[in-house]
Design an enzyme around this catalytic site. Sequence first.
Site, PDB file in Angstrom:
ATOM      1  N   TYR A  69      77.882 -33.343  38.208  1.00  0.00           N
ATOM      2  CA  TYR A  69      78.184 -33.800  36.847  1.00  0.00           C
ATOM      3  C   TYR A  69      79.361 -33.033  36.246  1.00  0.00           C
ATOM      4  CZ  TYR A  69      74.566 -37.250  36.659  1.00  0.00           C
ATOM      5  OH  TYR A  69      73.838 -38.383  36.907  1.00  0.00           O
ATOM      6  N   ASP A 106      80.649 -42.488  29.944  1.00  0.00           N
ATOM      7  CA  ASP A 106      81.897 -41.709  29.850  1.00  0.00           C
ATOM      8  C   ASP A 106      82.422 -41.489  28.435  1.00  0.00           C
ATOM      9  OD1 ASP A 106      83.120 -44.218  29.230  1.00  0.00           O
ATOM     10  OD2 ASP A 106      83.614 -44.570  31.331  1.00  0.00           O
ATOM     11  N   HIS A 121      72.518 -45.904  29.079  1.00  0.00           N
ATOM     12  CA  HIS A 121      72.257 -44.910  30.125  1.00  0.00           C
ATOM     13  C   HIS A 121      72.599 -43.483  29.704  1.00  0.00           C
ATOM     14  CE1 HIS A 121      72.460 -48.339  33.334  1.00  0.00           C
ATOM     15  NE2 HIS A 121      71.327 -48.318  32.660  1.00  0.00           N
ATOM     16  N   ALA A 235      89.530 -56.263  33.647  1.00  0.00           N
ATOM     17  CA  ALA A 235      89.176 -56.313  32.221  1.00  0.00           C
ATOM     18  C   ALA A 235      90.353 -55.931  31.316  1.00  0.00           C
ATOM     19  CB  ALA A 235      87.997 -55.382  31.972  1.00  0.00           C
TER      20      ALA A 235
END
Length: 246
Positions: A69, A106, A121, A235
């Site tokens: 992480y 993020d 999440h 996107a």
Amino acid sequence: MVDDSTIKEVRDRFRAPGKVVVLTGAGVSAESGVPTFRGKEGLWHNYKAEDLATPEAFLRDPALVWQWYAWRRDLIRAVVPNPAHYTLAAMERLLDDFTLITQNVDGLHAIAGSRNILELHGNIWRTRCTLCGRVYEDRERDLSELPYCEYGSCDGLLRPDIVWFGESLNETVINQAYATSQDADTFLVVGTSSVVQPAASLAGVAKQSGAYIIEINIDPTPLTGIVDAILTGPAGKVLPKLVMTK
Ligand code: OAD
């Protein structure tokens, strides 16, 4: 391929009155340089989720999980939002009733200016005490050693405030996500493989309640068969076409 008539149809949908709900996944941050999870370049292609993103993995080897992480934090710290994030933030400002639901941890949607965000999440910039449950917003925390809770004499081990495999989502957040999806008139799904539950079921909930469903992705997904409009492409290229141009 994105054809002009679909772009026009979708644009008209956004301009019509009604509730717009957007669900995003890792594909939205891909053009910022954040790796996605599945597929050839995805994190789960090179790393095993069961070694890094489960409560069992953290119990077994918290240092390994924190190393991973910390590496992801460093990677994300170095990137900036892309036109997809900025377009969604602009949509929130332009539209009367707009909700953003994201699976991403993020934080790039918030940096781009989105405010009304349901983070399904969790968030990589938060830690949570495994003993007392206290949550810290600690983007700058030094993770070269295992982090511990500083509240009173707690001293419990901190973990990433992220939902791992086998864990339940925050009940308030997922209930809000279901409720808002059920109320949606237009439901846009962007950059997710639509395989992780319960997020993957939200578009179906919206569809059952009569919403118009749009998918933006570079590849087909299990959802593609039920959507009303498919916009194939990155996107960051497709989203601006929907709102930023006449
Ligand atoms: P995935 O990695 O499963 O899927 C990413 C999706 O984005 C794929 O369908 C790609 O085709 C698409 N994609 C890639 N680049 C794109 C681009 N530039 N524009 C549009 N689409 C693009 O990521 P998620 O669906 O978000 O969980 O994964 C769901 C969850 O699984 C994640 O939140 C994560 C993971 O395990 C946790 O971290 C808890």
